[in-house]
Design a protein around this motif. Structure first.
Motif, PDB file in Angstrom:
ATOM      1  N   ARG A  27      52.167  47.340  37.054  1.00 45.24           N
ATOM      2  CA  ARG A  27      51.384  47.484  35.830  1.00 45.24           C
ATOM      3  C   ARG A  27      51.689  46.286  34.944  1.00 45.24           C
ATOM      4  NH1 ARG A  27      53.229  53.557  34.384  1.00 45.24           N
ATOM      5  NH2 ARG A  27      54.689  52.281  33.208  1.00 45.24           N
ATOM      6  N   VAL A  28      50.875  46.051  33.931  1.00 42.00           N
ATOM      7  CA  VAL A  28      51.087  44.897  33.060  1.00 42.00           C
ATOM      8  C   VAL A  28      52.326  45.047  32.178  1.00 42.00           C
ATOM      9  CG1 VAL A  28      48.702  44.131  33.104  1.00 42.00           C
ATOM     10  CG2 VAL A  28      49.442  45.736  31.325  1.00 42.00           C
ATOM     11  N   ASP A  29      52.962  46.219  32.183  1.00 42.21           N
ATOM     12  CA  ASP A  29      54.235  46.383  31.472  1.00 42.21           C
ATOM     13  C   ASP A  29      55.427  46.135  32.394  1.00 42.21           C
ATOM     14  OD1 ASP A  29      54.124  48.679  33.026  1.00 42.21           O
ATOM     15  OD2 ASP A  29      54.567  50.057  31.380  1.00 42.21           O
ATOM     16  N   GLY A  30      55.174  45.685  33.640  1.00 48.01           N
ATOM     17  CA  GLY A  30      56.239  45.328  34.567  1.00 48.01           C
ATOM     18  C   GLY A  30      56.720  46.450  35.461  1.00 48.01           C
ATOM     19  N   VAL A  31      56.191  47.658  35.323  1.00 45.84           N
ATOM     20  CA  VAL A  31      56.601  48.796  36.143  1.00 45.84           C
ATOM     21  C   VAL A  31      55.843  48.753  37.465  1.00 45.84           C
ATOM     22  CG1 VAL A  31      56.602  51.323  36.307  1.00 45.84           C
ATOM     23  CG2 VAL A  31      57.196  50.201  34.154  1.00 45.84           C
ATOM     24  N   LYS A  32      56.586  48.916  38.570  1.00 44.23           N
ATOM     25  CA  LYS A  32      55.965  48.848  39.894  1.00 44.23           C
ATOM     26  C   LYS A  32      55.119  50.082  40.164  1.00 44.23           C
ATOM     27  CE  LYS A  32      58.344  49.243  43.617  1.00 44.23           C
ATOM     28  NZ  LYS A  32      58.923  49.392  44.912  1.00 44.23           N
ATOM     29  N   VAL A  33      53.911  49.851  40.661  1.00 46.59           N
ATOM     30  CA  VAL A  33      52.990  50.917  41.037  1.00 46.59           C
ATOM     31  C   VAL A  33      53.054  51.161  42.539  1.00 46.59           C
ATOM     32  CG1 VAL A  33      50.533  51.518  41.213  1.00 46.59           C
ATOM     33  CG2 VAL A  33      51.439  50.532  39.098  1.00 46.59           C
ATOM     34  N   ALA A  34      53.080  50.082  43.320  1.00 47.91           N
ATOM     35  CA  ALA A  34      53.049  50.219  44.784  1.00 47.91           C
ATOM     36  C   ALA A  34      53.827  49.086  45.429  1.00 47.91           C
ATOM     37  CB  ALA A  34      51.612  50.217  45.278  1.00 47.91           C
ATOM     38  N   ASP A  35      54.453  49.378  46.566  1.00 46.46           N
ATOM     39  CA  ASP A  35      55.215  48.375  47.314  1.00 46.46           C
ATOM     40  C   ASP A  35      54.297  47.365  47.997  1.00 46.46           C
ATOM     41  OD1 ASP A  35      57.715  49.587  46.727  1.00 46.46           O
ATOM     42  OD2 ASP A  35      57.345  51.050  48.326  1.00 46.46           O
ATOM     43  N   ASP A  36      53.116  47.820  48.417  1.00 46.93           N
ATOM     44  CA  ASP A  36      52.171  46.984  49.148  1.00 46.93           C
ATOM     45  C   ASP A  36      50.824  47.691  49.142  1.00 46.93           C
ATOM     46  OD1 ASP A  36      52.385  49.019  51.121  1.00 46.93           O
ATOM     47  OD2 ASP A  36      53.943  47.896  52.175  1.00 46.93           O
ATOM     48  N   TYR A  37      49.866  47.159  49.887  1.00 47.48           N
ATOM     49  CA  TYR A  37      48.516  47.716  49.879  1.00 47.48           C
ATOM     50  C   TYR A  37      48.467  49.111  50.487  1.00 47.48           C
ATOM     51  CZ  TYR A  37      47.392  42.838  48.918  1.00 47.48           C
ATOM     52  OH  TYR A  37      47.345  41.590  48.384  1.00 47.48           O
ATOM     53  N   SER A  38      49.202  49.327  51.556  1.00 45.92           N
ATOM     54  CA  SER A  38      49.230  50.646  52.170  1.00 45.92           C
ATOM     55  C   SER A  38      49.722  51.688  51.172  1.00 45.92           C
ATOM     56  CB  SER A  38      50.125  50.627  53.410  1.00 45.92           C
ATOM     57  OG  SER A  38      50.213  51.907  53.971  1.00 45.92           O
ATOM     58  N   ASP A  39      50.759  51.341  50.419  1.00 46.31           N
ATOM     59  CA  ASP A  39      51.310  52.253  49.418  1.00 46.31           C
ATOM     60  C   ASP A  39      50.303  52.538  48.302  1.00 46.31           C
ATOM     61  OD1 ASP A  39      53.279  53.849  48.193  1.00 46.31           O
ATOM     62  OD2 ASP A  39      54.163  52.155  47.131  1.00 46.31           O
ATOM     63  N   LEU A  40      49.485  51.548  47.954  1.00 47.78           N
ATOM     64  CA  LEU A  40      48.469  51.747  46.915  1.00 47.78           C
ATOM     65  C   LEU A  40      47.480  52.833  47.310  1.00 47.78           C
ATOM     66  CD1 LEU A  40      47.088  50.852  44.243  1.00 47.78           C
ATOM     67  CD2 LEU A  40      45.822  49.175  45.613  1.00 47.78           C
ATOM     68  N   TRP A  41      47.169  52.912  48.596  1.00 44.72           N
ATOM     69  CA  TRP A  41      46.112  53.811  49.047  1.00 44.72           C
ATOM     70  C   TRP A  41      46.623  55.079  49.727  1.00 44.72           C
ATOM     71  CZ3 TRP A  41      41.969  52.628  46.648  1.00 44.72           C
ATOM     72  CH2 TRP A  41      41.676  51.305  46.344  1.00 44.72           C
ATOM     73  N   ASP A  42      47.938  55.327  49.735  1.00 47.08           N
ATOM     74  CA  ASP A  42      48.455  56.498  50.467  1.00 47.08           C
ATOM     75  C   ASP A  42      48.564  57.770  49.625  1.00 47.08           C
ATOM     76  OD1 ASP A  42      50.730  56.141  48.912  1.00 47.08           O
ATOM     77  OD2 ASP A  42      52.051  55.671  50.586  1.00 47.08           O
TER      78      ASP A  42
END
Length: 149
Positions: free
Chosen positions: A104-119
């Motif tokens: 996120r633009v506040d520096g907090v991680k949302v996903a490790d990679d693309y697979s993680d984004l969509w799982d």
């Protein structure tokens, strides 16, 4: 009905920011030159009626240009949105199991990679706007049924 959208952009751990900006410094465990992506949810809304993916990308870019946290991040933001002819993975170039971490633009991680984004189990919600503000309770439009993502 107008709905909120999310945008994503590819960056590096040394993006071009104005002097005094420290956004990239908040990203944990990234070596200089590492690639990553930023993501935010728009504070503005738009109608979801367009069939043209570029309309959504333009909307997200226009919102990002005015954001206090996104205006200094150079590049082309892509909406995390699907239409009848373009799905969100294609639009954002987040296909495959590899990829780069997404923050996120506040520096907090949302996903490790693309697979993680969509799982369906991201690390943290995409609920920070282009102004660095936590959004309220809202529905973020993606136009993406489960089978497309």
């Amino acid at each position: 009905m107008n709905l909120t959208l999310a945008g994503v952009i590819l960056g590096t751990s040394t993006p071009l920011l104005l002097a005094g900006e420290t956004l990239a410094a908040t990203l944990p465990n990234l070596a200089p030159g590492s690639q990553f992506r930023y993501v935010f949810v728009t504070s503005e809304t738009r109608d979801p009626s367009s069939t043209d993916i570029s309309d959504y990308n333009t909307f997200v870019n226009n919102v990002a240009v005015l954001g206090t946290e996104t205006s200094n991040i150079q590049g082309d933001w892509k909406a995390i949105v699907s239409t009848a002819t373009t799905n969100a993975k294609v639009n954002t170039n987040t296909l495959g199991d590899a990829g780069v971490p997404i923050f996120r633009v506040d520096g907090v991680k949302v996903a490790d990679d693309y697979s993680d984004l969509w799982d369906f189990s991201i690390d943290n919600p995409i609920n920070i706007t282009e102004n660095g503000v936590v959004g309220g309770t809202f529905f973020v439009y993606t136009g993406s049924p489960d089978i497309l993502v």
